[in-house]
Write a protein that holds these residues in place. Sequence first.
Motif, short mmCIF file in Angstrom:
data_model
loop_
_atom_site.label_atom_id
_atom_site.label_comp_id
_atom_site.label_asym_id
_atom_site.label_seq_id
_atom_site.Cartn_x
_atom_site.Cartn_y
_atom_site.Cartn_z
N LYS A 1 0.82 -1.22 0.00
CA LYS A 1 0.00 0.00 0.00
C LYS A 1 0.85 1.27 0.00
CE LYS A 1 -4.09 1.96 2.16
NZ LYS A 1 -5.10 1.83 3.22
N CYS A 2 2.03 1.19 0.62
CA CYS A 2 2.84 2.40 0.77
C CYS A 2 4.17 2.32 0.02
CB CYS A 2 3.13 2.66 2.25
SG CYS A 2 1.62 2.93 3.22
N THR A 3 4.34 1.29 -0.81
CA THR A 3 5.61 1.13 -1.54
C THR A 3 5.35 1.11 -3.03
OG1 THR A 3 6.50 -0.17 0.29
CG2 THR A 3 7.69 -0.28 -1.80
N THR A 4 6.05 2.00 -3.76
CA THR A 4 5.93 2.08 -5.21
C THR A 4 7.17 1.49 -5.86
OG1 THR A 4 4.68 4.12 -4.97
CG2 THR A 4 5.55 3.65 -7.14
N CYS A 5 6.97 0.65 -6.90
CA CYS A 5 8.09 0.05 -7.63
C CYS A 5 8.04 0.48 -9.09
CB CYS A 5 8.04 -1.47 -7.54
SG CYS A 5 8.25 -2.10 -5.85
N VAL A 6 9.24 0.59 -9.69
CA VAL A 6 9.36 0.99 -11.09
C VAL A 6 10.30 0.02 -11.78
CG1 VAL A 6 10.06 2.80 -12.69
CG2 VAL A 6 8.96 3.42 -10.55
#
Length: 575
Positions: free
Chosen positions: A10-15
């Motif tokens: 919910k609070c971690t963005t990956c690219v």
Amino acid sequence: QHDSEWLSSKCTTCVCSHGRVKCGPRQCPLLSCTREDTKYTPAGECCPKCVKTGVACSFEGKEYQDGEEWNPTSCMKCHCNNGDAECYIAECQPVICKKEENLIIYPGQCCPQCVPNSCFVSGTEYKFKGLVHLDLQGQVKVSLMGKCCEVCVSSKGSCLYEGLNRYHGEMWNSTACEFCICERGQVLCHKAECAKVECAWGEELIHLPGKCCPECLSASSFCVYKGMDKENFEKFHEGPCRECECRDSQVMCYQKICPVCPVGSLTVSTEGECCPHCKPVKCHSDCLTCSQNPEHCEICMDEQMKLQNGDCVQTCDSGFYESGRICKACKETCATCLNEFECESCEEGLWMKYGKCVPDCGEGFYADYRGYCSPCYESCLSCSGPSEKDCLSCVHPLHYLKGGSCVTDCGPKFYSILGICFACDVSCLTCYPDGPKCLSCPLGKALHQGNCVFQCPPGSYQNSVGRCVDCHSSCSACTGPSAAECTSCIASLVLLHSQCLQFCGEGLFSQHGLCKSCHQSCRSCVGPEYSDCTQCKKTAEVLHPSKEQNGKFHGICLPKCKDHFYLDTDNLCKG
């Protein structure tokens, strides 16, 4: 894919960047809290909010800080006001759908909207003709959400997911960012991938509720509400009970929910305040709680009774409908109603149409004797009844209205004006396409100035194509158009050999407009007899008079005068 972006938690963005995955904390919008506020990150959320430092609120087992706002449901919002949880419910505008539409509330939305029926395609209605039973081995008939007709699916390999039975091959959304498919008894769910987005100047990346991927929205987007501009995320009040806010160019308004006073207390309203105060008082024996005065019930003591305008009644009066234990007033157009949206009968001068009372039934409907708007026959644009012969105007612009029916052609003995067929004159065989005058006549009649007559009028004759044509000006009757085809003459002329002349000529006399021959002994005469001569044909003969007519003598022609007569200078025998 390269440059794809997703939430691993919910609070971690990956690219994904050139084959490598880079993860980090989710980017939060910048906060600018006032001196009286403090930053606070609610449990289960990633980004901090500005909250006040007053008393916290407890709501449905959870604690919320002073000034914190939350949504218990998608159609309700609450905020903590120094220990008091104040809640508002979304307001929906009344919606009236067309004949081919249904009222639907989509998941995650508060208010209903009109959407076309599944069985209407490009404005064409495909009417239900009955179920088609298929005997396919190993398959069952099921109704799927959003589908008009039942479909055949495999009875094997179905899945049970969140209490619902899903069939092999069926696909659905479990959340806004996840879709699932039933594959041979196993549920396979996939998360949607969001492309990495870089916002332009003046825009900010905002994750809207109910949306899977964040969007770039103008930081300066605004709403126009009642002629006034409101900035994005601006909140404003309309009176003490109504709170509105501008979000993404749309204004959403909420109505405050007031707590119910406890039993044995009187609800007292105060001007300028939304929610009433509770004052201990003895209510009427019918009331469990009361407001305004002890006689005005707010909740009835007897659970079988209904509350209507402060009174407890057994059944709702006419003009009211039951909503739980409350009798609510019907809309002012309804005489009686089933609920807030559907009328059961209408006030005088209005007609019932799809549960609404309307002043005019509109195109495709007529007002029947029961006070309902009933549909016209399919070819009628407007009508006076249900039959195909009750049309007042036609749906198809190239059709004609004939005796209440819509036809492609008016047919023989009819003409049309402004799309309406009228009967030709009763004497016609056919008439002009745009007027009542005859174009042709039945056998035995002649065409004269647009009418069919048994005989052409005086001064005309019937030609070879059955039309009355004027005679020559000298004729009063004729058989053709020339001066040599007269059968009678005008008053001042006489007829000789089908011609009308001023005088008959030598050896002839005029009788009833006709030139007739004198006796062979006469050069001129007044009649056909030998005694009608006025002049003798032979120069050697003399005229012996027998009568005088209009100062003129006529008689017989003799070789010489009789005894006692003498010959006068004009070759006339005188006594």
